[in-house]
Structure formats: structure tokens, C-alpha cells
Design an enzyme around this catalytic site. Structure first.
Site, PDB file in Angstrom:
ATOM      1  N   HIS A   1       0.848  -1.191   0.000  1.00 50.89           N
ATOM      2  CA  HIS A   1       0.000   0.000   0.000  1.00 50.89           C
ATOM      3  C   HIS A   1       0.884   1.242   0.000  1.00 50.89           C
ATOM      4  O   HIS A   1       1.937   1.261   0.623  1.00 50.89           O
ATOM      5  CB  HIS A   1      -0.955   0.028   1.199  1.00 50.89           C
ATOM      6  CG  HIS A   1      -0.277  -0.099   2.521  1.00 50.89           C
ATOM      7  ND1 HIS A   1       0.250  -1.289   2.987  1.00 50.89           N
ATOM      8  CD2 HIS A   1      -0.041   0.820   3.486  1.00 50.89           C
ATOM      9  CE1 HIS A   1       0.772  -1.099   4.180  1.00 50.89           C
ATOM     10  NE2 HIS A   1       0.615   0.183   4.506  1.00 50.89           N
TER      11      HIS A   1
ATOM     12  N   HIS B   1       1.224   5.238   0.950  1.00 49.87           N
ATOM     13  CA  HIS B   1       0.706   6.290   1.826  1.00 49.87           C
ATOM     14  C   HIS B   1       0.782   7.602   1.055  1.00 49.87           C
ATOM     15  O   HIS B   1       1.877   8.074   0.740  1.00 49.87           O
ATOM     16  CB  HIS B   1       1.559   6.423   3.095  1.00 49.87           C
ATOM     17  CG  HIS B   1       1.497   5.251   3.997  1.00 49.87           C
ATOM     18  ND1 HIS B   1       0.725   5.242   5.140  1.00 49.87           N
ATOM     19  CD2 HIS B   1       2.114   4.052   3.943  1.00 49.87           C
ATOM     20  CE1 HIS B   1       0.881   4.081   5.751  1.00 49.87           C
ATOM     21  NE2 HIS B   1       1.718   3.341   5.048  1.00 49.87           N
TER      22      HIS B   1
END
Length: 117
Positions: A100, A102
Site C-alpha cells: 500500500h 501512503h
């Protein structure tokens, strides 16, 4: 391999504040924000980290980055600037082992890292 928190969010088993979604990615607000704007951009297909994703599916990595750029526009931080960070491994602070990015912005973020003292 058991489902990660992000897979449970993708499957709508866990609620999240979703800000944007495509066929291949989902973006939602971090529950512990580190900046005024802090959105996680996650591929819907699970890879452990960004290096694994880049090796296995560079097109999906491009989708993640393109989704981040779209979210930056939607959140009003694209013009002023934003940071997209991928933590890889425990020492880097990765706590969910589903890659993922940020997306951070909304105020001056300062330098990314400082030399050790």
C-alpha cells in the site's frame, strides 16, 4: 494465507472511508493520519510489498501510482505537492503485509528522512 485487513476492506467486511476506487485499486483514509491528508492506496490483488508487486505486475504498480495521483487531485493537494511512500518490511514500519502507498499532503511535510545523530 489469511486475509489481511486490507482484503477485508476491499471485500467490504470492515468499514473504511473510501475516497476513490477503480477496477484494480482502492483508496481510503488512514485511521491514524500522519498528515492533514493521509490516504492509503491499495491494489485489490495482494502482494506483500512494493518490490514484489513491481516484479510480478508492473502494470498494477502503475495503476496504484495513477490512483494516487487522482486521489491527490480529488483531495486538493496535487498542485501544492504530496508524498507517496511505500513502507517495505518491519524496519520501515510496514504493519500490514499487503502493499500500500501512503499518500500524504495538505501541509508542508519537510524532509523525508534525517541523518542519524
Amino acid at each position: 494465507m489469511s486475509d489481511t485487513l486490507f482484503e477485508r476492506i476491499i471485500n467490504r467486511e470492515v468499514p473504511a472511508d473510501i475516497v476513490h476506487e477503480t477496477e484494480t485499486t482502492i483508496a481510503f483514509r488512514d485511521i491514524n493520519p500522519r498528515a492533514t491528508t493521509h490516504v492509503l492506496v491499495v491494489p485489490k490483488t495482494r502482494y506483500r510489498n512494493v518490490a514484489e508487486l513491481a516484479a510480478a505486475d508492473p502494470g498494477l504498480l502503475a495503476d496504484v501510482v495513477n490512483t494516487a495521483a487522482k486521489v491527490a487531485e480529488l483531495e486538493g493537494v496535487a498542485e501544492a505537492g504530496y508524498r507517496l511512500t511505500f513502507n517495505t518490511g518491519e524496519d520501515a514500519g510496514q504493519t500490514v503485509f499487503h502493499v500500500h502507498g501512503h499518500l500524504l499532503g495538505g501541509s508542508s511535510l519537510g524532509p523525508e528522512a534525517r541523518p542519524p545523530k
